[in-house]
Motif scaffolding. Structure first.
Motif, PDB file in Angstrom:
ATOM      1  N   THR A 189       0.836  -1.298  -0.021  1.00  0.00           N
ATOM      2  CA  THR A 189       0.037  -0.060   0.095  1.00  0.00           C
ATOM      3  C   THR A 189       0.869   1.302   0.123  1.00  0.00           C
ATOM      4  O   THR A 189       2.100   1.165   0.338  1.00  0.00           O
ATOM      5  N   HIS A 190       0.250   2.229  -0.620  1.00  0.00           N
ATOM      6  CA  HIS A 190       0.948   3.625  -0.451  1.00  0.00           C
ATOM      7  C   HIS A 190       0.312   4.241   1.035  1.00  0.00           C
ATOM      8  O   HIS A 190       0.977   5.306   1.428  1.00  0.00           O
ATOM      9  N   ASP A 191      -0.378   3.700   1.337  1.00  0.00           N
ATOM     10  CA  ASP A 191      -1.169   4.598   2.425  1.00  0.00           C
ATOM     11  C   ASP A 191      -0.609   4.059   3.967  1.00  0.00           C
ATOM     12  O   ASP A 191      -0.896   2.813   4.611  1.00  0.00           O
ATOM     13  N   LEU A 192       0.184   4.861   4.613  1.00  0.00           N
ATOM     14  CA  LEU A 192       0.497   4.506   6.146  1.00  0.00           C
ATOM     15  C   LEU A 192      -0.369   4.430   7.074  1.00  0.00           C
ATOM     16  O   LEU A 192      -0.243   3.766   8.113  1.00  0.00           O
ATOM     17  N   GLY A 193      -1.505   5.027   6.745  1.00  0.00           N
ATOM     18  CA  GLY A 193      -2.613   5.060   7.647  1.00  0.00           C
ATOM     19  C   GLY A 193      -3.256   3.544   7.598  1.00  0.00           C
ATOM     20  O   GLY A 193      -3.520   2.865   8.836  1.00  0.00           O
ATOM     21  N   VAL A 194      -3.195   3.040   6.438  1.00  0.00           N
ATOM     22  CA  VAL A 194      -3.754   1.370   6.245  1.00  0.00           C
ATOM     23  C   VAL A 194      -2.697   0.475   7.043  1.00  0.00           C
ATOM     24  O   VAL A 194      -3.176  -0.305   7.873  1.00  0.00           O
ATOM     25  N   VAL A 195      -1.535   0.778   6.857  1.00  0.00           N
ATOM     26  CA  VAL A 195      -0.323   0.069   7.528  1.00  0.00           C
ATOM     27  C   VAL A 195      -0.717   0.281   8.994  1.00  0.00           C
ATOM     28  O   VAL A 195      -0.608  -0.882   9.817  1.00  0.00           O
ATOM     29  N   ALA A 196      -0.738   1.474   9.539  1.00  0.00           N
ATOM     30  CA  ALA A 196      -0.933   1.673  10.832  1.00  0.00           C
ATOM     31  C   ALA A 196      -1.881   0.729  11.555  1.00  0.00           C
ATOM     32  O   ALA A 196      -1.960   0.082  12.524  1.00  0.00           O
ATOM     33  N   ASP A 197      -3.147   0.717  10.661  1.00  0.00           N
ATOM     34  CA  ASP A 197      -4.415  -0.002  11.199  1.00  0.00           C
ATOM     35  C   ASP A 197      -4.183  -1.474  11.209  1.00  0.00           C
ATOM     36  O   ASP A 197      -4.720  -2.116  11.963  1.00  0.00           O
ATOM     37  N   VAL A 198      -3.551  -2.103  10.072  1.00  0.00           N
ATOM     38  CA  VAL A 198      -3.415  -3.597   9.822  1.00  0.00           C
ATOM     39  C   VAL A 198      -2.433  -4.238  10.044  1.00  0.00           C
ATOM     40  O   VAL A 198      -2.309  -5.466  10.238  1.00  0.00           O
ATOM     41  N   ALA A 199      -1.271  -3.849   9.561  1.00  0.00           N
ATOM     42  CA  ALA A 199      -0.009  -4.478   9.572  1.00  0.00           C
ATOM     43  C   ALA A 199       0.711  -4.675  10.973  1.00  0.00           C
ATOM     44  O   ALA A 199       0.638  -4.002  12.041  1.00  0.00           O
ATOM     45  N   ASP A 200       1.100  -5.959  11.022  1.00  0.00           N
ATOM     46  CA  ASP A 200       1.947  -6.439  12.123  1.00  0.00           C
ATOM     47  C   ASP A 200       3.223  -6.069  12.070  1.00  0.00           C
ATOM     48  O   ASP A 200       4.072  -5.563  12.833  1.00  0.00           O
ATOM     49  N   GLU A 201       3.788  -6.208  10.873  1.00  0.00           N
ATOM     50  CA  GLU A 201       5.215  -5.991  10.373  1.00  0.00           C
ATOM     51  C   GLU A 201       5.333  -4.996   9.217  1.00  0.00           C
ATOM     52  O   GLU A 201       4.216  -5.216   8.642  1.00  0.00           O
ATOM     53  N   VAL A 202       6.310  -3.998   9.110  1.00  0.00           N
ATOM     54  CA  VAL A 202       6.223  -3.350   7.992  1.00  0.00           C
ATOM     55  C   VAL A 202       7.504  -3.468   7.281  1.00  0.00           C
ATOM     56  O   VAL A 202       8.889  -3.564   7.902  1.00  0.00           O
ATOM     57  N   LEU A 203       7.692  -3.332   5.975  1.00  0.00           N
ATOM     58  CA  LEU A 203       8.917  -3.528   5.263  1.00  0.00           C
ATOM     59  C   LEU A 203       8.594  -2.045   4.543  1.00  0.00           C
ATOM     60  O   LEU A 203       7.659  -1.878   3.525  1.00  0.00           O
ATOM     61  N   VAL A 204       9.607  -1.087   4.527  1.00  0.00           N
ATOM     62  CA  VAL A 204       9.817   0.137   3.790  1.00  0.00           C
ATOM     63  C   VAL A 204      10.553  -0.252   2.702  1.00  0.00           C
ATOM     64  O   VAL A 204      12.037  -0.435   2.830  1.00  0.00           O
ATOM     65  N   MET A 205      10.350   0.091   1.442  1.00  0.00           N
ATOM     66  CA  MET A 205      11.181  -0.045   0.465  1.00  0.00           C
ATOM     67  C   MET A 205      11.471   1.157  -0.685  1.00  0.00           C
ATOM     68  O   MET A 205      10.810   2.122  -0.586  1.00  0.00           O
ATOM     69  N   TYR A 206      12.745   1.449  -1.037  1.00  0.00           N
ATOM     70  CA  TYR A 206      13.173   2.376  -1.757  1.00  0.00           C
ATOM     71  C   TYR A 206      14.284   1.829  -2.862  1.00  0.00           C
ATOM     72  O   TYR A 206      15.051   1.082  -2.402  1.00  0.00           O
ATOM     73  N   ALA A 207      13.920   2.266  -4.125  1.00  0.00           N
ATOM     74  CA  ALA A 207      14.746   1.970  -5.165  1.00  0.00           C
ATOM     75  C   ALA A 207      15.229   0.741  -5.189  1.00  0.00           C
ATOM     76  O   ALA A 207      16.302   0.028  -5.443  1.00  0.00           O
ATOM     77  N   GLY A 208      14.039  -0.411  -4.887  1.00  0.00           N
ATOM     78  CA  GLY A 208      14.432  -1.741  -5.007  1.00  0.00           C
ATOM     79  C   GLY A 208      14.959  -2.462  -4.008  1.00  0.00           C
ATOM     80  O   GLY A 208      15.323  -3.503  -3.839  1.00  0.00           O
TER      81      GLY A 208
END
Ligand SMILES: Nc1ncnc2c1ncn2[C@@H]1O[C@H](COP(=O)(O)OP(=O)(O)OP(=O)(O)O)[C@@H](O)[C@H]1O
Ligand SMILES: [Mg+2]
Length: 356
Positions: free
Chosen positions: A213-232
């Motif tokens: 998702t592009h939406d960090l609000g969505v991540v805050a609501d539903v994700a247990d873990e987060v992976l932030v990607m930049y340029a592959g």
């Protein structure tokens, strides 16, 4: 400790194009645990979709090179035969796309498409599969499911199509559901309904979810873990609360600063991360984010400009960031000395400190 459902290690995906080789994914590693949700965020072109499509083996093999490893419950996906992948798709792993019309055929009724998916993987009879399809449509909140199963996708609203897509993706109760921007095309109310639905089904079926998702609000609501990607590449990884509350990478901080909050004054300007993502044909040397980073370590020998940072632990609970400002934190000896020098912005003699 039990092994994760999905273990991705140093995944690299390159495309041969007319303009040269695109390094779309450049050494990404992460785990997905059973029944949990990994959110993948990052700007357009950061490699989120390519990472996930690669797990499903959905690239043209003639133009694509895939390296590294992705083990799903004991099965290596990288280099697996088309037959293995076909058997896995739909049954063990399935995918929900941003636009369900690209995944649903206009020529078959919604019910027929779910029936087909179910029968292909289970060998069930037509009647049983139809009952199962109607049950799934009902479960995803489609009213009068038996009647709607006989309709074609174009008669469904956007939200209903996305529900139908989810019904199709979950009909075989896969271990892993990959949802690539599943709600971006929907209005916010329907978006919230779809996310709630995914959460409910996850709780009932124990499905692990990768949510792009592009939406960090969505991540805050539903994700247990987060992976932030930049340029592959992975620039930050860890428990969602840690990454969102104490982001360590300047890029993650930039993404979070660009999110509007209800408490903001109405005239607060939105602050997108300045600059544009790099070309993956010729990414900048060193840290790919350095041309946009407001905390670049100065000096001719700056590691930001010369060395690609790797993920390092930045605290407990598996929180990691790939940033030279974090590298060396907690490490003894040269690491902390290097860090102090970097902080003080003193050129490093070992790396060409003679230059201005
Ligand atoms: N088949 C392909 N051939 C060549 N380049 C490709 C191919 N597929 C993707 N790319 C490139 O790989 C990079 C990563 O693309 P990807 O679709 O994974 O981005 P993304 O993070 O999903 O972006 P978005 O948020 O816009 O969906 C982009 O630069 C894209 O142009
Ligand atoms: Mg994408």
């Amino acid at each position: 400790m039990t092994s994760p459902l999905l273990a991705v290690r140093d995944l690299r995906v390159r495309f041969a194009t007319e303009g040269g080789v695109v390094k779309a994914v450049d050494g990404v590693s992460f785990d997905v645990e059973r029944g949990r949700t990994l959110g993948i965020v990052g700007e357009s072109g950061s490699g989120k979709s390519v990472t996930n499509l690669t797990l499903l083996g959905l690239h043209n093999p003639a133009r694509t090179t895939v390296e590294g490893s992705a083990v799903l419950d004991g099965t290596e996906l990288v280099g697996a035969s088309e037959r293995t992948l076909r058997d896995l798709r739909g049954q063990r792993v399935s995918m929900v796309f941003q636009d369900p019309l690209t995944a649903l055929s206009p020529y078959y009724t919604v019910g027929a498409q779910i029936v087909e998916t179910y029968r292909r993987h289970t060998g069930a009879g037509r009647r049983e599969a139809l009952d199962r399809a109607i049950e799934m449509l009902d479960r995803v909140g489609i009213p009068q499911a038996a009647r709607r199963a006989r309709e074609y996708p174009h008669l469904f609203s956007g939200g209903m199509r996305q529900r139908a897509m989810i019904a199709m993706a979950l009909v075989c109760e896969p271990d892993l559901l990959i949802a690539d921007e599943p709600t971006t095309a929907l209005d916010v109310t329907v978006q919230a309904q779809i996310l709630d639905l995914l959460g409910e089904l996850q709780a009932q079926l124990g499905t692990a979810i990768i949510l792009v998702t592009h939406d960090l609000g969505v991540v805050a609501d539903v994700a247990d873990e987060v992976l932030v990607m930049y340029a592959g590449r992975a620039v930050e990884l860890g428990p969602a609360t840690r990454v969102l509350e104490t982001p360590k990478h300047p890029y993650t901080r930039g993404l979070l600063a660009s999110v509007p909050r209800l408490s903001d004054p109405l005239d607060r300007p939105l602050r997108p991360v300045p600059g544009a993502p790099p070309s993956l044909l010729a990414p900048p040397p060193g840290c790919a984010f350095h041309p946009r980073c407001d905390q670049v370590i100065a000096g001719p020998g700056s590691p930001c400009r010369t060395r690609a940072p790797v993920l390092v632990g930045v605290g407990d609970s598996g929180h990691e960031a790939a940033c030279h400002l974090e590298a060396g934190a907690g490490a003894a000896g040269v690491g902390s000395a290097e860090r102090e020098r970097e902080r003080a912005q003193v050129p490093d003699a070992r790396e060409g400190g003679k230059n201005p």
